[in-house]
Structure formats: C-alpha cells, structure tokens
Design a protein around this motif. Structure first.
Motif, PDB file in Angstrom:
ATOM      1  N   THR A 176      24.973  35.348  -5.197  1.00 17.27           N
ATOM      2  CA  THR A 176      24.938  36.724  -5.685  1.00 17.27           C
ATOM      3  C   THR A 176      26.326  37.337  -5.868  1.00 17.27           C
ATOM      4  N   MET A 177      27.382  36.667  -5.422  1.00 15.51           N
ATOM      5  CA  MET A 177      28.711  37.291  -5.439  1.00 15.51           C
ATOM      6  C   MET A 177      29.157  37.616  -6.865  1.00 15.51           C
ATOM      7  N   GLU A 178      29.783  38.782  -6.969  1.00 15.77           N
ATOM      8  CA  GLU A 178      30.270  39.294  -8.267  1.00 15.77           C
ATOM      9  C   GLU A 178      29.177  39.235  -9.340  1.00 15.77           C
ATOM     10  N   ASN A 179      27.992  39.693  -8.944  1.00 20.75           N
ATOM     11  CA  ASN A 179      26.839  39.747  -9.854  1.00 20.75           C
ATOM     12  C   ASN A 179      26.505  38.375 -10.452  1.00 20.75           C
ATOM     13  N   GLY A 180      26.626  37.355  -9.624  1.00 20.28           N
ATOM     14  CA  GLY A 180      26.248  36.010 -10.061  1.00 20.28           C
ATOM     15  C   GLY A 180      27.297  35.286 -10.874  1.00 20.28           C
ATOM     16  N   LYS A 181      28.550  35.756 -10.836  1.00 22.94           N
ATOM     17  CA  LYS A 181      29.591  35.157 -11.679  1.00 22.94           C
ATOM     18  C   LYS A 181      29.900  33.721 -11.267  1.00 22.94           C
ATOM     19  N   ALA A 182      29.932  33.456  -9.953  1.00 26.48           N
ATOM     20  CA  ALA A 182      30.231  32.101  -9.481  1.00 26.48           C
ATOM     21  C   ALA A 182      29.169  31.120  -9.963  1.00 26.48           C
ATOM     22  N   LEU A 183      27.901  31.537  -9.894  1.00 27.35           N
ATOM     23  CA  LEU A 183      26.801  30.677 -10.358  1.00 27.35           C
ATOM     24  C   LEU A 183      26.900  30.445 -11.859  1.00 27.35           C
ATOM     25  N   LYS A 184      27.267  31.478 -12.598  1.00 23.09           N
ATOM     26  CA  LYS A 184      27.422  31.351 -14.050  1.00 23.09           C
ATOM     27  C   LYS A 184      28.521  30.344 -14.387  1.00 23.09           C
ATOM     28  N   LEU A 185      29.645  30.436 -13.686  1.00 19.35           N
ATOM     29  CA  LEU A 185      30.751  29.508 -13.930  1.00 19.35           C
ATOM     30  C   LEU A 185      30.354  28.075 -13.586  1.00 19.35           C
ATOM     31  N   LEU A 186      29.619  27.924 -12.492  1.00 19.19           N
ATOM     32  CA  LEU A 186      29.180  26.592 -12.080  1.00 19.19           C
ATOM     33  C   LEU A 186      28.199  26.015 -13.101  1.00 19.19           C
ATOM     34  N   SER A 187      27.300  26.844 -13.578  1.00 17.14           N
ATOM     35  CA  SER A 187      26.337  26.396 -14.598  1.00 17.14           C
ATOM     36  C   SER A 187      27.058  25.942 -15.864  1.00 17.14           C
ATOM     37  N   GLU A 188      28.131  26.641 -16.219  1.00 16.51           N
ATOM     38  CA  GLU A 188      28.922  26.253 -17.394  1.00 16.51           C
ATOM     39  C   GLU A 188      29.586  24.894 -17.188  1.00 16.51           C
ATOM     40  N   GLU A 189      30.092  24.659 -15.979  1.00 22.47           N
ATOM     41  CA  GLU A 189      30.706  23.367 -15.668  1.00 22.47           C
ATOM     42  C   GLU A 189      29.673  22.241 -15.810  1.00 22.47           C
ATOM     43  N   ILE A 190      28.490  22.482 -15.275  1.00 21.05           N
ATOM     44  CA  ILE A 190      27.433  21.461 -15.347  1.00 21.05           C
ATOM     45  C   ILE A 190      27.002  21.238 -16.798  1.00 21.05           C
ATOM     46  N   MET A 191      26.878  22.327 -17.563  1.00 18.51           N
ATOM     47  CA  MET A 191      26.481  22.198 -18.973  1.00 18.51           C
ATOM     48  C   MET A 191      27.533  21.431 -19.773  1.00 18.51           C
ATOM     49  N   ASN A 192      28.804  21.604 -19.439  1.00 13.91           N
ATOM     50  CA  ASN A 192      29.858  20.832 -20.110  1.00 13.91           C
ATOM     51  C   ASN A 192      29.652  19.342 -19.880  1.00 13.91           C
ATOM     52  N   SER A 193      29.286  18.986 -18.644  1.00 19.45           N
ATOM     53  CA  SER A 193      29.017  17.580 -18.316  1.00 19.45           C
ATOM     54  C   SER A 193      27.794  17.071 -19.069  1.00 19.45           C
ATOM     55  N   ILE A 194      26.753  17.910 -19.144  1.00 10.49           N
ATOM     56  CA  ILE A 194      25.531  17.522 -19.851  1.00 10.49           C
ATOM     57  C   ILE A 194      25.831  17.283 -21.329  1.00 10.49           C
ATOM     58  N   ASN A 195      26.558  18.208 -21.941  1.00 13.53           N
ATOM     59  CA  ASN A 195      26.862  18.083 -23.380  1.00 13.53           C
ATOM     60  C   ASN A 195      27.718  16.852 -23.669  1.00 13.53           C
ATOM     61  N   GLU A 196      28.690  16.583 -22.793  1.00 18.83           N
ATOM     62  CA  GLU A 196      29.544  15.403 -22.979  1.00 18.83           C
ATOM     63  C   GLU A 196      28.724  14.118 -22.822  1.00 18.83           C
ATOM     64  N   SER A 197      27.758  14.150 -21.906  1.00 19.23           N
ATOM     65  CA  SER A 197      26.931  12.953 -21.654  1.00 19.23           C
ATOM     66  C   SER A 197      25.957  12.693 -22.786  1.00 19.23           C
ATOM     67  N   MET A 198      25.569  13.738 -23.513  1.00 21.35           N
ATOM     68  CA  MET A 198      24.608  13.576 -24.613  1.00 21.35           C
ATOM     69  C   MET A 198      25.161  12.696 -25.732  1.00 21.35           C
ATOM     70  N   ALA A 199      26.498  12.525 -25.747  1.00 21.32           N
ATOM     71  CA  ALA A 199      27.114  11.675 -26.773  1.00 21.32           C
ATOM     72  C   ALA A 199      26.833  10.197 -26.526  1.00 21.32           C
ATOM     73  N   HIS A 200      26.398   9.852 -25.327  1.00 17.80           N
ATOM     74  CA  HIS A 200      26.074   8.465 -24.991  1.00 17.80           C
ATOM     75  C   HIS A 200      24.548   8.313 -24.991  1.00 17.80           C
ATOM     76  N   GLU A 201      24.031   7.475 -25.873  1.00 21.06           N
ATOM     77  CA  GLU A 201      22.593   7.341 -26.033  1.00 21.06           C
ATOM     78  C   GLU A 201      21.899   6.981 -24.713  1.00 21.06           C
ATOM     79  N   SER A 202      22.538   6.115 -23.915  1.00 24.28           N
ATOM     80  CA  SER A 202      21.917   5.675 -22.663  1.00 24.28           C
ATOM     81  C   SER A 202      21.864   6.778 -21.613  1.00 24.28           C
TER      82      SER A 202
END
Length: 603
Positions: free
Chosen positions: A459-485
């Motif tokens: 909940t800190m800073e109106n959920g800002k830490a969670l938002k930043l963490l979600s962005e980090e994870i989404m970056n990993s997901i998007n980069e991984s989507m380039a590999h079919e396997s």
C-alpha cells in the motif's frame, strides 16, 4: 562429500548473466571493480571456505557454544575466522572508502557471504552482526564513536551485536524497558537483553553492543526508543580497556546453529554500565530499521545457503545409493536386474528438482534485491534512486521469507531423499534441517514479514512500489514472448499478475472499511501466494537467459548447463506456480475463521 556444497557456475551465471552485475559496476561508485577481478575474488573465497569453514561445520554442531564459569566458550575457529575476515575484507567490504572500507557492491558482498554460509553457516553470523553494528555507527554516530570503534571492528579485532529483544517484550519493541540515564556526555544503561547472537565469547578482546533503550522521560512506545553504543569493555583515560559492567548471565542452547552463540546479557548489574548515544534521542528504532533491509536480505541469503548445502548433499547421496529397480514398460519390476541408483526414480528426481528450484531461485532473488540496493545508492539521478528504493522495499519481506520458509521445505525434502539415513546423525541432512529452522524467526518472524508486505509495502505511496514491480515483471514477460518456447510460460505468469490484482481488490475492501484486523488476518497466505509468483518471475528470467545463450551458441557455460536451467524453469511452472490458484481461493474466501471472538476454540 568434501567441497560439494556449492556450484560456482550457477552462482556466477546468476550474478553476471541473469542479474547483469556489469550495469552496477558501470556506476561511478563501483568504478574500481570489474567482472574479472570479482570472479577471481569469489574463487578465492570459495578456496578459503573449503579450507577454513567447511571442515569445522559438523564439529561446531557436535561441540556447541556454551556458558561456563561466567563465559561463553566457542570453537577456536571463531576467533581465527574473525581475524581472517578482517584481513580478507569480509568486514570492510560494504563500507565506503571514506569510512575505511572497500566500497564493494552489495551484490558482490552477498555473493561472498553466500559462499561462506553454504560451507558453514555457524561462523559468518559473527562477521555479519559486526558489520551491521559498525554500519549503524558509521551512518549515525558522531566522530568520536566512529574513530573509537569502527577501525577495530573492520579489522576483526572487536565484534559487534544488535541488542533489541527483552524477556518481557519479544518482538514487541514498543514494550522494551532498558533505561538510559544522562551522565555528562554519556548515559548510565540498565536492563537486560535476550537472544543476542554473538553476544559474548571467550577470547574476544571486546564486544561492541548496539543497544535500544529509553532515556528517562521519553515518550511511551516506539517513539521513545534511543540507540546506544555499549561496549563490553570501555576505554579509560589512558586508552586502555576496562570492564563496562556488561554481564553474560547465560546462553540459549538451540536445536540448530549451535556453533553460533546466543546470549542473555545484563547491562548495569553494578550500576556502572556506560553507553553513548547514537544520533538523536528517540530515533533509535528508526536508525535500527534503516539497517534492517540489509539484515533481512542476509537472513534470506543464509537460508538459501543452508538449503543449497543440503541440496548438493542430497544429490551426492542419490547418485551413490542403489535401491530398488526401475519399472519396465510392462509396469513390473525385473527382480533379476541389479538395483538402480535412487536418482533414477521419478519421485526422488521430483524432490531433488524441488530442492534445485527453491535454492537457485532463492539465490536469484537475493541477487536481484541486492542489485536494487546497489542501484538505489549509486545511480546519479534522484528519480531512479527513488524507483529502486521502492523496489527494494517491497521485495525485502519476500527475500527474507521465501528462502526461509521454502528453504525448510527444500531441506526437509533432502532428508526424505536419504530416507532413514536422513534422520540419523551419521549424515549431514539432519543438521541442515536443524540449522535452517531459525531463519523463519530471525529479524522478524514470517507473520511479521507478511504483515509488513501486505499492510505496508503493497500500500505504500498509494501502491507505487507494487506498480513499479509489476512493470519490471511485465518487461520480463514481454522479452520472453520473443522466444516461442517461453511464450506459454510468459503467458502463465501474466495471468498470475491479473490474479494478484483480483486478490488485492478483494482484500483491500476490508482495509477501505477500516477492518484492518480482517485485512491482515491472512497476510501469511498472501505472502506465500505473492512470493510464489515472484519466484516464477525469477525462473522465467533464468530460463530466458539460458535460452538466449543456446540460440547464440554462447560457450560461457556448457550446453548441458543451459538445458538444465530451462528444465528447472519448466519444473517450477508445472509444480509450484499452480499452487497460487488454491491460495487465491483461500485469500478471497469471505469467511473469517481466525479472528479472536467469544468462542472458546482452544479450550
């Protein structure tokens, strides 16, 4: 089984490849270091640990630290290790050049400590607490305290401790009653502290205690707690050491980590105990907890190290132990066949793979969190520093808890691999299981960490830490989507992020109504849910790095090494990540079955 407790290839792959130490080393603060010199340094730490730590691991358990004639008797290797730690930079590594240190990245400090802890988790705590207490003095103490104590502590000549817990207070620090009465430039300290790791031992020239106490007239609760340097021996007018009325009244005999002494201390039994205020009055808890991120990463690291030692012991046994026969395609066993090694049985392989994904995933999380710590301190712009500080904050309770709780599960599986021998003192697995159990209690229990994660960090800073963490994870997901396997696994992880939002939406409803007890009642199941997803993210990054290496024909490591990492990633996504579905059902269920009511549930 000598020297089989760690796989340096995996450590270096995680440190240099997966978590990109090079980016940290490019910062001006760490300009003196390069990857080659760090790799060489880590190899020397491994060599030292093989010779000076691992050979004493069982011996320290069988001959535990103990209280005798008013003193704590420890294994002779403790004093030798402290001296070597001073010479090799284990103590000065994290400190700035200005403070007399080596200004080493946190990632590298943790890598070095991890190697030592896999060899013998009873010894590094003496150095870890000395570093932690010296850090408090460096950050918040005046020049007199810095000059008097820090050089001796960095040299390994004097040890250090942190003294928080009292008999009547436990984890509730607002209830501490140790007092501090002004006496000129210093204070008279009176009170007692329990569970003080490394609190005293025969042969130590001095122990520098960092003590939480209340100055007379201070506000009640945590707002009235101050921090003091209270040495076992103080310096007299001539610069000689004299007794400072700090008495060891006993020790605690433990089920594990028996070579790492735990003491009960009394300050001011003869009303002659002097302490020096660190920083400002009534700010002690704030100071102590500013150092707690590092301490909690260290607990997770230590748990991961113990579990790693147990994993390699389990694999070693499974490769040597013949028992039973493999099933034929007919579903029957051929009794005329020779017995097969147990590592060929699917259920044993499942347990070993579970150990592998927990231990390697935990080390990955330690490196990621310490990377955030490095970047939050070394990047040139304030906005980036703030970003990584928030990421560090939200992951700290996770990096302390997942390796601790799941490390217990991992080592428990190791005992199972050995069968009846795992329960016998002839084999080392039972010691690993006893040693790791304290990790879920150290530096704030699992329940406390879970409430910190859900009640503060999410909940800190109106959920800002969670938002930043979600962005980090989404970056990993998007980069991984380039590999079919990797696409199916990336999509699975993405669906779990969506599930996290549903779970939090359900739980936040209680908080918005002011029903905070209900909001936090299931904080521990939430920790398990959340950390399982975080670890899937770690394994996706590990698997992607291995996949990239295979595609590019990178020969830094063997093809088999990379393929094994991908196999472990697939195992985690099949056997561990699906558990979040059941946990989400628990978390979104409206029943409140654990709240205190008038029902006598435990009569």
């Amino acid at each position: 089984m000598a020297n089989t407790y760690i796989e340096m290839e995996t450590l270096k792959f995680l440190l240099f490849n997966v978590h990109d130490l090079k980016t940290v080393l490019e910062q001006e603060q760490f300009a003196e270091y390069d990857e080659e010199s760090i790799a060489m340094m880590l190899d020397s730490v491994k060599d030292f640990s093989d010779k000076e730590l691992y050979p004493y691991y069982r011996e320290m358990d069988e001959n535990p630290a103990h209280f005798k004639d008013g003193e704590i008797i420890v294994h002779p290797q403790v004093k030798k290790y402290m001296k070597a730690g001073g010479e090799m930079g284990f103590l000065s590594g994290p400190f700035s050049y200005e403070a007399g240190g080596m200004q080493m990245p946190s990632m590298v400090v943790h890598a070095s400590a991890f190697i030592q802890e896999t060899a013998n988790n009873h010894l590094p705590g003496y150095i870890g607490l000395t570093v932690g207490s010296a850090e408090l003095i460096v950050h918040f103490g005046n020049q007199f305290l810095k000059d008097t104590y820090v050089p001796k502590m960095m040299a390994g000549e004097w040890s250090g401790t942190m003294c928080l817990t009292e008999p009547q207070a436990g984890s509730s620090l607002s209830d501490i009653v140790t007092t501090a009465v002004p006496n000129g430039d210093s204070y008279k300290i009176n009170g007692q502290k329990i569970f003080i790791s490394g609190g005293d031992y025969k042969g130590a020239e001095n122990i520098v205690h960092l003590v939480l106490a209340r100055i007379k007239g201070a506000p009640a609760g945590t707002k009235g707690i101050s921090l003091f340097v209270v040495p076992k021996n103080r310096l007299d007018a001539d610069g000689n050491l004299e007794y400072n009325d700090v008495t060891t009244v006993g020790d605690f005999q433990k089920m594990g980590q028996r070579g790492y002494c735990t003491t009960h201390l009394f300050f001011g039994d003869k009303e002659d105990c002097t302490g020096w205020l660190v920083g400002e009055p009534n700010q002690g808890l704030k100071y102590m907890f500013l150092m707690m991120n590092g301490a909690r990463i260290a607990v997770g690291r230590g748990a991961a190290a113990i579990a790693t030692g147990a994993y390699h012991a389990s694999v070693s046994y499974a490769k040597e132990r013949p028992q039973g026969r493999e099933l034929q395609r007919t579903g029957k066993k051929d009794a005329s066949q020779e017995q097969t090694l147990i590592i060929n049985h699917p259920d044993v392989r499942r347990m070993l793979l579970l150990q592998k994904v927990i231990t390697e995933g935990s080390l990955s999380l330690v490196f990621l969190t310490s990377r955030y710590q490095d970047l939050s301190q070394s990047l040139p712009d304030a906005e980036s520093k703030a970003k990584y500080k928030l990421l560090l904050e939200i992951l700290t309770p996770v990096v302390k808890t997942y390796p601790s709780e799941m490390g217990i599960t991992s080592v428990n599986n190791g005992v199972q691999v050995l069968g009846g021998y795992g329960f016998c003192s002839d084999y080392i697995l039972q010691q690993y299981l006893r040693d790791i159990r304290i990790s879920a209690i150290y530096e704030g229990t699992t329940g406390i960490q879970s409430q910190d994660l859900l009640g503060r960090k999410i909940t800190m800073e109106n959920g800002k830490a969670l938002k930043l963490l979600s962005e980090e994870i989404m970056n990993s997901i998007n980069e991984s989507m380039a590999h079919e396997s990797l696409k199916p696994l990336a999509e699975k992880l993405g669906s779990k992020l969506e599930l996290t939002q549903k779970v939090l939406q359900s739980l936040m409803g209680y908080a918005m109504k002011g029903d905070y007890q209900r909001f936090l009642a299931d904080a521990t199941p939430f920790m398990e849910f959340f950390s399982t997803i975080i670890m899937a993210w770690q394994w996706l990054d590990i698997g992607r790095e291995a996949q990239k290496a295979l595609v590019s024909a990178d020969t830094s490591f063997s093809t088999e090494f990379y393929e094994n990492k991908i196999h472990a990633m697939q195992f985690y996504f099949k056997y561990e990540l699906p558990k979040t579905t059941g946990l989400s059902e628990i978390l979104m269920d409206k029943q409140a079955l654990t709240l205190n009511t008038e029902k006598q549930l435990f009569a």
